[in-house]
Motif scaffolding. Structure first.
Motif, PDB file in Angstrom:
ATOM      1  N   PHE A 198       0.875  -1.174   0.000  1.00 47.84           N
ATOM      2  CA  PHE A 198       0.000   0.000   0.000  1.00 47.84           C
ATOM      3  C   PHE A 198       0.912   1.224   0.000  1.00 47.84           C
ATOM      4  N   THR A 199       0.738   2.113  -0.968  1.00 53.23           N
ATOM      5  CA  THR A 199       1.622   3.279  -1.040  1.00 53.23           C
ATOM      6  C   THR A 199       0.884   4.464  -1.632  1.00 53.23           C
ATOM      7  N   THR A 200       1.270   5.667  -1.220  1.00 51.48           N
ATOM      8  CA  THR A 200       0.619   6.885  -1.724  1.00 51.48           C
ATOM      9  C   THR A 200       1.656   7.918  -2.120  1.00 51.48           C
ATOM     10  N   ASP A 201       1.361   8.693  -3.149  1.00 48.98           N
ATOM     11  CA  ASP A 201       2.178   9.839  -3.527  1.00 48.98           C
ATOM     12  C   ASP A 201       1.301  10.898  -4.149  1.00 48.98           C
ATOM     13  N   SER A 202       1.566  12.141  -3.765  1.00 51.63           N
ATOM     14  CA  SER A 202       0.957  13.258  -4.481  1.00 51.63           C
ATOM     15  C   SER A 202       2.005  13.809  -5.430  1.00 51.63           C
ATOM     16  N   TYR A 203       1.561  14.208  -6.605  1.00 53.22           N
ATOM     17  CA  TYR A 203       2.461  14.722  -7.627  1.00 53.22           C
ATOM     18  C   TYR A 203       2.157  16.197  -7.850  1.00 53.22           C
ATOM     19  N   VAL A 204       3.200  17.026  -7.713  1.00 57.36           N
ATOM     20  CA  VAL A 204       3.043  18.483  -7.816  1.00 57.36           C
ATOM     21  C   VAL A 204       4.077  19.042  -8.801  1.00 57.36           C
ATOM     22  N   VAL A 205       4.560  18.186  -9.710  1.00 62.37           N
ATOM     23  CA  VAL A 205       5.631  18.576 -10.634  1.00 62.37           C
ATOM     24  C   VAL A 205       5.242  19.816 -11.454  1.00 62.37           C
ATOM     25  N   GLN A 206       6.225  20.675 -11.717  1.00 57.73           N
ATOM     26  CA  GLN A 206       6.081  21.806 -12.631  1.00 57.73           C
ATOM     27  C   GLN A 206       7.289  21.835 -13.552  1.00 57.73           C
TER      28      GLN A 206
END
Lengths: 344, 344
Positions: B60-68
């Motif tokens: 179980f794993t989570t990541d938010s992506y905020v790349v610019q």
């Protein structure tokens, strides 16, 4: 890279109404998002997805929380992020087990506020009996976020004897709600707008583990559970009628609404039917068990004001109809556009 | 509600460095976040959490992506959000099964760009053999977000004969990397800053399902896998040395780095060791199997440039040491502060 260039054609853009939980949200999801991801479980758009592995059914659900303000009477974004996802797991009959917790923090956000929010999320997870197993932290520049956004994704196990689904709803089913509607939405809106008239009101934000599990025994014939968050009770009823192709009839004078919520809604031109809740459930129950289920709900502190509000009928299939206090009736439509943005 | 009021004491605030994957990120997680969530699996801070249900181990794993920027050579935020979470599942030996996909969209975002990003996420998920099972869409006002943030949370199943963990790393283990380092970080940074000198470069963003599964057979004695994303290869090596209390020695001239990445890094004052990758793995392998594993990796298109870069040693426990090309050596520290923000 082209980013947002416009080569002679009009650029369609996302509006606040696309995120408010009404018809435009549904359109965006149906016409832009779902076509790329074809899994039939996703397409069902239920509160949680179910999948089976090794002979066990697991529930899986995600929500990002962008509520403003971050702190409000009755809760904060941390409590909400745990309770909201736990309640989505409960809607499919799952025992909530694990959460992920992902933070998108705006540069300059107060570490003390972050601590308060995490304390609150932690307390809520202990109360709900779920464990935060994994997490992620991102920081974006000042002006590129809004303090804090939180995503929680939940996993739960559905006991083999539990089967909740809109497909199980039948003509004759009684419709119960576990308490007064609109508290969360009106509380957050009042805070945001600085209204004093709702000063007694607080959000109903709560994890409903004990309440829901008290009525999950198959003997009680609960057919379907729904969590009336964004879009409120009205949206739940309109969606169920349309998707399940049944008629729904509810009695305005049976739907519990607090005086403060009613008053604030009138002043604001809102209909409490469409205002978000964060600690309520709507239940569809076989008629012969409805009284029993109602009496069990009322024994729980979070269900004390539960009420029977209507039933599933053969008439007007695909339509949810409200019988008003003065004896008239009106269709409960899916709201089209912007209701209350950033309420969860 | 008090929000960010300051009652006579100094308010500590979140900085960009708290999100950059170095020592300050670690401090924030250890001192502010972990104390509220005590589960020992979370505290391990591995790429994915493992839990057991019904005799089966799930990841179980989570990541938010905020790349610019959202679009960059070699990928976009949609591809990245799928590949990044899939790779985190792979790090614990899981077969990736399901993803959730949650969007936080800024009002005014182009629907065409949203379509491109979802198309890309969809293609990547098909390629990786994972299904998007649930989702969420929120919209925030113009100026309160940054185009689009994406969270993906993944679930996978770990086969019963697979056991990957830093705890299995032993003195003598050989350290492999599946290809040149720094491509993703330098590509994104070059786009952001408008540098022309890196015009040939593209992000390595890719799901590594086939590559990783080709070496998971227990016969190959792969002890641990790590995904050198934020913080890069250097951070992985420094963390493993510190957490596992072993010495790590790597040879600078064995670490593959493309000329463009080396050149751009020199101009920018960056060390490729600490630059993010999004399609690479670091493997710790029993010495007698290292050549075999390397040859298998090299057969996969995504592992063609794999290399053996060093080993686990008895000397200098808790320290990762780089032997430089000119025969010196230096400690690979955990970077303290801001590396490259918003790279993933």
């Amino acid at each position: 890279m082209p980013g947002e260039e416009n080569h002679g054609q009009e650029v369609s853009r996302v509006t606040m109404a696309h995120g408010a939980g009404g018809g435009m949200s549904r359109d965006l999801i149906q016409s832009v998002i779902l076509k790329h991801f074809g899994h039939p479980i996703l397409a069902r758009l239920e509160d949680s997805a179910l999948f089976e592995t090794n002979g066990q059914r697991l529930a899986f659900t995600t929500d990002s929380y962008v509520v403003q303000p971050l702190f409000f009477p009755g809760g904060d974004i941390g409590k909400l992020a745990v309770a909201g996802t736990v309640n989505d797991l409960l809607c499919v009959g799952a025992r909530p087990l694990y959460l992920s917790l992902a933070l998108i923090i705006e540069e300059g956000f107060s570490l003390q506020d972050l601590e308060r929010i995490l304390t609150s999320a932690s307390q809520e997870s202990v109360g709900a009996g779920v464990e935060v197993l994994c997490g992620d932290t991102k920081v974006v520049e000042r002006g590129k976020g809004d303090g804090l956004f939180v995503n929680t994704t939940g996993v739960g196990v559905v006991p083999s004897n539990v089967e909740l689904s809109p497909q199980k709803i039948q003509v004759g089913d009684q419709i119960l709600v576990t308490g007064p509607i609109g508290d969360h939405g009106i509380t957050v809106l009042s805070q945001r707008e600085g209204f004093a008239f709702a000063s007694q009101l607080k959000s109903d934000c709560a994890s409903l583990v004990t309440l829901v599990q008290s009525v999950l025994n198959p003997l009680f014939s609960v057919h379907c559970l729904r969590d009336p968050t964004r879009g409120g009770l009205g949206t739940v009823l309109a969606e169920i009628a349309a998707d399940r192709q049944v008629g729904i009839q509810v009695e305005e004078d049976q739907i519990p609404v607090r005086d403060e919520v009613r008053g604030a809604s009138e002043l604001l031109g809102l209909d409490p039917l469409y205002v978000a809740n964060e600690g309520k459930m709507v239940l569809f129950v076989a008629p012969q068990k409805a009284e029993k289920v109602l009496s069990i709900l009322k024994k729980d502190p979070l269900g004390r004001e539960a009420a029977r509000i209507g039933q599933v009928v053969e008439e007007h299939p695909r339509l949810a109809v409200l019988r008003t206090k003065i004896g008239g009736s009106r269709v409960i439509d899916l709201p089209a556009g912007e209701l209350l943005p950033r309420i969860c």
